[in-house]
Motif scaffolding. Structure first.
Motif, PDB file in Angstrom:
ATOM      1  N   ASP A  68       0.828  -1.207   0.000  1.00  0.00           N
ATOM      2  CA  ASP A  68       0.000   0.000   0.000  1.00  0.00           C
ATOM      3  C   ASP A  68       0.859   1.253   0.000  1.00  0.00           C
ATOM      4  OD1 ASP A  68       0.782  -0.775   2.565  1.00  0.00           O
ATOM      5  OD2 ASP A  68      -0.717   0.535   3.467  1.00  0.00           O
ATOM      6  N   VAL A  69       1.982   1.191   0.696  1.00  0.00           N
ATOM      7  CA  VAL A  69       2.878   2.349   0.726  1.00  0.00           C
ATOM      8  C   VAL A  69       3.454   2.595  -0.660  1.00  0.00           C
ATOM      9  CG1 VAL A  69       5.033   3.260   1.659  1.00  0.00           C
ATOM     10  CG2 VAL A  69       3.465   2.011   3.147  1.00  0.00           C
ATOM     11  N   ARG A  70       3.843   1.493  -1.330  1.00  0.00           N
ATOM     12  CA  ARG A  70       4.437   1.625  -2.654  1.00  0.00           C
ATOM     13  C   ARG A  70       3.406   2.177  -3.651  1.00  0.00           C
ATOM     14  NH1 ARG A  70       6.914  -3.681  -4.619  1.00  0.00           N
ATOM     15  NH2 ARG A  70       4.737  -4.055  -5.055  1.00  0.00           N
ATOM     16  N   GLU A  71       2.197   1.682  -3.525  1.00  0.00           N
ATOM     17  CA  GLU A  71       1.135   2.148  -4.416  1.00  0.00           C
ATOM     18  C   GLU A  71       0.910   3.644  -4.256  1.00  0.00           C
ATOM     19  OE1 GLU A  71      -2.695   0.050  -4.365  1.00  0.00           O
ATOM     20  OE2 GLU A  71      -1.465  -1.699  -4.840  1.00  0.00           O
ATOM     21  N   ARG A  72       0.862   4.090  -3.009  1.00  0.00           N
ATOM     22  CA  ARG A  72       0.666   5.518  -2.750  1.00  0.00           C
ATOM     23  C   ARG A  72       1.813   6.324  -3.326  1.00  0.00           C
ATOM     24  NH1 ARG A  72      -1.628   4.740   2.651  1.00  0.00           N
ATOM     25  NH2 ARG A  72       0.490   4.645   3.382  1.00  0.00           N
ATOM     26  N   ARG A  76       1.607   9.075  -6.269  1.00  0.00           N
ATOM     27  CA  ARG A  76       2.093  10.438  -6.062  1.00  0.00           C
ATOM     28  C   ARG A  76       3.068  10.828  -7.154  1.00  0.00           C
ATOM     29  NH1 ARG A  76       4.016  14.172  -1.392  1.00  0.00           N
ATOM     30  NH2 ARG A  76       4.935  15.097  -3.232  1.00  0.00           N
ATOM     31  N   LEU A  77       3.966   9.913  -7.476  1.00  0.00           N
ATOM     32  CA  LEU A  77       4.972  10.209  -8.501  1.00  0.00           C
ATOM     33  C   LEU A  77       4.295  10.450  -9.843  1.00  0.00           C
ATOM     34  CD1 LEU A  77       7.743   7.641  -7.572  1.00  0.00           C
ATOM     35  CD2 LEU A  77       7.813  10.105  -7.283  1.00  0.00           C
ATOM     36  N   ASN A  78       3.343   9.603 -10.175  1.00  0.00           N
ATOM     37  CA  ASN A  78       2.627   9.762 -11.438  1.00  0.00           C
ATOM     38  C   ASN A  78       1.865  11.071 -11.468  1.00  0.00           C
ATOM     39  OD1 ASN A  78       3.533   7.384 -12.426  1.00  0.00           O
ATOM     40  ND2 ASN A  78       1.773   6.197 -11.742  1.00  0.00           N
ATOM     41  N   LEU A  79       1.283  11.375 -10.331  1.00  0.00           N
ATOM     42  CA  LEU A  79       0.496  12.595 -10.234  1.00  0.00           C
ATOM     43  C   LEU A  79       1.394  13.816 -10.424  1.00  0.00           C
ATOM     44  CD1 LEU A  79      -2.474  13.210  -9.582  1.00  0.00           C
ATOM     45  CD2 LEU A  79      -1.750  13.732  -7.274  1.00  0.00           C
ATOM     46  N   ASP A  80       2.552  13.765  -9.779  1.00  0.00           N
ATOM     47  CA  ASP A  80       3.491  14.882  -9.900  1.00  0.00           C
ATOM     48  C   ASP A  80       3.938  15.057 -11.351  1.00  0.00           C
ATOM     49  OD1 ASP A  80       5.131  14.541  -6.690  1.00  0.00           O
ATOM     50  OD2 ASP A  80       3.259  15.458  -7.290  1.00  0.00           O
TER      51      ASP A  80
END
Ligand SMILES: [Zn+2]
Length: 87
Positions: A68-72, A76-80
């Motif tokens: 779950d941490v990796r997914e978040r 976030r990275l994709n969103l950025d």
């Protein structure tokens, strides 16, 4: 010359944890090792950091990042990335 050295130290210390974890490509490791040979300051920092990490790590094997941490993180990275492209 002093400035050049300082620059190398900054770069080295910036990727120190990756270097210790063995996450850097071999050519970069080589460069770091070459720098360490001639820079006592960085050697001291490296040894101190290594010792600290050894103390913190209870398990010898590296713990994988929970899913779950990796997914978040990925989200976030994709969103950025997305936001930067839109700018
Ligand atoms: Zn250095």
């Amino acid at each position: 010359m002093a400035d050049h050295y300082h620059e190398n130290c900054q770069a080295l210390l910036g990727s120190l944890s990756e270097y210790i974890d063995g996450e850097l490509p071999p050519n970069l490791c080589e460069e770091i090792e070459k720098h360490l040979e001639g820079c006592e300051n960085c050697r001291v920092v490296l040894n101190t950091t290594k010792r600290t990490i050894d103390l913190v790590r209870v398990e010898p094997a590296r713990e994988p990042i929970p899913d779950d941490v990796r997914e978040r993180l990925f989200l976030r990275l994709n969103l950025d990335d997305f936001l930067e492209q839109k700018k």
